[in-house]
Design an enzyme around this catalytic site. Structure first.
Site, PDB file in Angstrom:
ATOM      1  N   GLN A  33      -4.665   1.726  12.094  1.00 27.77           N
ATOM      2  CA  GLN A  33      -4.900   0.407  11.514  1.00 27.77           C
ATOM      3  C   GLN A  33      -4.540  -0.719  12.470  1.00 27.77           C
ATOM      4  O   GLN A  33      -3.781  -0.524  13.423  1.00 27.77           O
ATOM      5  CB  GLN A  33      -4.073   0.264  10.227  1.00 27.77           C
ATOM      6  CG  GLN A  33      -2.595   0.566  10.414  1.00 27.77           C
ATOM      7  CD  GLN A  33      -1.917   1.097   9.161  1.00 27.77           C
ATOM      8  OE1 GLN A  33      -2.447   0.975   8.066  1.00 27.77           O
ATOM      9  NE2 GLN A  33      -0.756   1.690   9.312  1.00 27.77           N
ATOM     10  N   HIS A  64      10.869  -4.496  -3.154  1.00 21.37           N
ATOM     11  CA  HIS A  64      11.704  -3.358  -2.736  1.00 21.37           C
ATOM     12  C   HIS A  64      12.812  -3.036  -3.735  1.00 21.37           C
ATOM     13  O   HIS A  64      13.179  -1.877  -3.896  1.00 21.37           O
ATOM     14  CB  HIS A  64      12.245  -3.599  -1.327  1.00 21.37           C
ATOM     15  CG  HIS A  64      11.156  -3.551  -0.304  1.00 21.37           C
ATOM     16  ND1 HIS A  64      10.788  -4.629   0.470  1.00 21.37           N
ATOM     17  CD2 HIS A  64      10.307  -2.554   0.036  1.00 21.37           C
ATOM     18  CE1 HIS A  64       9.777  -4.292   1.240  1.00 21.37           C
ATOM     19  NE2 HIS A  64       9.464  -3.045   1.003  1.00 21.37           N
ATOM     20  N   GLU A 108       6.205   8.533   6.825  1.00 21.07           N
ATOM     21  CA  GLU A 108       5.280   7.418   7.089  1.00 21.07           C
ATOM     22  C   GLU A 108       4.187   7.927   8.032  1.00 21.07           C
ATOM     23  O   GLU A 108       4.462   8.595   9.017  1.00 21.07           O
ATOM     24  CB  GLU A 108       6.068   6.239   7.692  1.00 21.07           C
ATOM     25  CG  GLU A 108       5.277   5.196   8.445  1.00 21.07           C
ATOM     26  CD  GLU A 108       4.273   4.409   7.610  1.00 21.07           C
ATOM     27  OE1 GLU A 108       4.645   3.849   6.569  1.00 21.07           O
ATOM     28  OE2 GLU A 108       3.082   4.351   8.030  1.00 21.07           O
ATOM     29  N   GLY A 140       1.657  11.563   4.105  1.00 21.94           N
ATOM     30  CA  GLY A 140       2.419  11.896   2.898  1.00 21.94           C
ATOM     31  C   GLY A 140       1.656  12.842   1.969  1.00 21.94           C
ATOM     32  O   GLY A 140       2.286  13.625   1.238  1.00 21.94           O
ATOM     33  N   ASP A 157       5.623   4.186  -1.615  1.00 19.73           N
ATOM     34  CA  ASP A 157       5.577   2.775  -1.173  1.00 19.73           C
ATOM     35  C   ASP A 157       4.327   2.622  -0.294  1.00 19.73           C
ATOM     36  O   ASP A 157       4.413   2.581   0.927  1.00 19.73           O
ATOM     37  CB  ASP A 157       6.864   2.474  -0.393  1.00 19.73           C
ATOM     38  CG  ASP A 157       6.950   1.035   0.062  1.00 19.73           C
ATOM     39  OD1 ASP A 157       5.997   0.274  -0.173  1.00 19.73           O
ATOM     40  OD2 ASP A 157       7.970   0.677   0.674  1.00 19.73           O
TER      41      ASP A 157
HETATM   42  N1  SAM Z   1       6.777  -2.053   1.620  1.00 15.47           N
HETATM   43  C1  SAM Z   1       5.502  -2.694   1.559  1.00 15.47           C
HETATM   44  C2  SAM Z   1       5.534  -3.848   0.594  1.00 15.47           C
HETATM   45  O1  SAM Z   1       6.512  -4.556   0.532  1.00 15.47           O
HETATM   46  O2  SAM Z   1       4.526  -4.069  -0.055  1.00 15.47           O
HETATM   47  C3  SAM Z   1       4.391  -1.712   1.218  1.00 15.47           C
HETATM   48  C4  SAM Z   1       3.502  -1.437   2.280  1.00 15.47           C
HETATM   49  S1  SAM Z   1       4.084  -0.252   3.459  1.00 15.47           S
HETATM   50  C5  SAM Z   1       3.952  -1.133   4.933  1.00 15.47           C
HETATM   51  C6  SAM Z   1       2.736   0.865   3.373  1.00 15.47           C
HETATM   52  C7  SAM Z   1       2.778   1.951   4.436  1.00 15.47           C
HETATM   53  O3  SAM Z   1       2.124   3.121   3.968  1.00 15.47           O
HETATM   54  C8  SAM Z   1       2.077   1.561   5.749  1.00 15.47           C
HETATM   55  O4  SAM Z   1       3.030   1.471   6.757  1.00 15.47           O
HETATM   56  C9  SAM Z   1       1.077   2.704   5.982  1.00 15.47           C
HETATM   57  O5  SAM Z   1       1.010   3.102   7.336  1.00 15.47           O
HETATM   58  C10 SAM Z   1       1.636   3.813   5.103  1.00 15.47           C
HETATM   59  N2  SAM Z   1       0.660   4.822   4.674  1.00 15.47           N
HETATM   60  C11 SAM Z   1      -0.657   4.663   4.377  1.00 15.47           C
HETATM   61  N3  SAM Z   1      -1.209   5.836   4.046  1.00 15.47           N
HETATM   62  C12 SAM Z   1      -0.215   6.768   4.119  1.00 15.47           C
HETATM   63  C13 SAM Z   1      -0.162   8.163   3.892  1.00 15.47           C
HETATM   64  N4  SAM Z   1      -1.246   8.850   3.519  1.00 15.47           N
HETATM   65  N5  SAM Z   1       1.029   8.794   4.091  1.00 15.47           N
HETATM   66  C14 SAM Z   1       2.135   8.125   4.463  1.00 15.47           C
HETATM   67  N6  SAM Z   1       2.138   6.790   4.690  1.00 15.47           N
HETATM   68  C15 SAM Z   1       0.978   6.125   4.514  1.00 15.47           C
END
Ligand code: SAM
Length: 280
Positions: A33, A64, A108, A140, A157
């Protein structure tokens, strides 16, 4: 650098949110991304993935604290926690406020998000290197399908259900989460806007019920930088119901814990004050 520029996120086909920029701190492309960190007047530093606001220094505490504490306090004695996604580290930081937690597996997909958060978002990422945190850079969806580990609480998350995150909202994923939880286990996931994504929330509820969870409760809150500003999480539990939690016990534990949004009243209040159309 001083300039008069705005960042606009197209949140739906017909809606956008703009914020005035102080500075552009980072722009990069990972394997998965586009990652940006912008400094803004209203929200402080903002993490943007694929042109979508993920989190901001100003309102991140709402997200959070609500993705973590209602589930962790409902469990009562969480020792082993799985965080899926959450590359900014905000969820890991909140989970570690619980003294009972011995280990967090932090799964992650994108290691570059974690590295960028460590460099530009220190108030969120400050606990990622804590010795209780085991960071695993992988998908994940694949992780829960293959692992034989069992957890007390799982936090999902995740971003919106597109690209590599789409499978985090599918039936098979919820069946695997159920399998990865202990007999008194609890999962919670961010489940998008109750105004814009009601069908998705109901679909998730159906999948959680089919997976075998006995208690499924949506909770809502306001998150100003997300589409519509009105947001939801869904908690699913094998045994304990948040509405039966002993609030005086929560109040006691909170004496040794710093939170800004969550407290013993919010614990039940976020579930009770959920709109009728979602509860039904
Ligand atoms: N904590 C954030 C908030 O305050 O809204 C939520 C967004 S957090 C940055 C979402 C993360 O999920 C991203 O870093 C993304 O790379 C990760 N992500 C997306 N698809 C995923 C998957 N299939 N397995 C694990 N992580 C994933």
């Amino acid at each position: 650098m001083k300039f008069d520029a705005w960042y606009t996120e197209p949140q739906t086909e017909n809606l956008s949110l703009s914020t005035k920029l102080k500075d552009i701190l980072y722009v990069g492309q990972s394997e998965y991304q586009e990652i940006q960190v912008l400094d803004t007047y209203e929200f402080g530093r903002v993490l943007i993935l694929e042109n979508t606001y993920q989190t901001t220094e100003r309102d991140e505490f709402i997200y959070h604290e609500l993705i973590s504490h209602p589930a962790l306090f409902t469990h009562g004695n969480p020792k082993k926690v799985l965080v899926i996604g959450g590359g900014d580290g905000g969820s890991v930081r909140e989970v570690l406020k619980h003294k009972s937690v011995e280990k967090i597996d932090f799964v992650e997909l994108d290691g570059q998000v974690v590295e960028v958060a460590k460099k530009f978002l220190p108030t969120l990422s400050c606990e990622i290197d804590n010795e209780k945190v085991n960071t695993i850079i992988t998908d994940g969806i694949k992780y829960v399908a293959e692992t034989s580990e069992k957890y007390d609480v799982i936090l999902v998350d995740c971003p919106d259900p597109v690209g590599p995150a789409a499978g985090l909202f599918e039936k098979e994923f919820y069946n695997n989460l159920y399998k990865c939880l202990n007999d008194d286990g609890i999962m919670v996931q961010q489940t998008e806007s109750p105004l814009l994504h009601e069908k998705l929330i109901n679909k998730i509820k159906g999948h959680l019920k089919d997976a075998g969870f006995s208690t499924i409760r949506p909770l809502v809150c306001s998150i100003p930088t997300y589409p519509s500003g009105f947001w939801s999480f869904t908690l699913a539990s094998k045994k304990n119901d948040p509405l039966n939690s002993d609030v005086s016990e929560i109040e006691n534990k909170l004496k040794d814990m710093t939170t800004k949004y969550y407290d013993q009243d919010v614990h039940k209040g976020v579930f009770l004050a959920t709109p009728r159309y979602l509860k039904e």
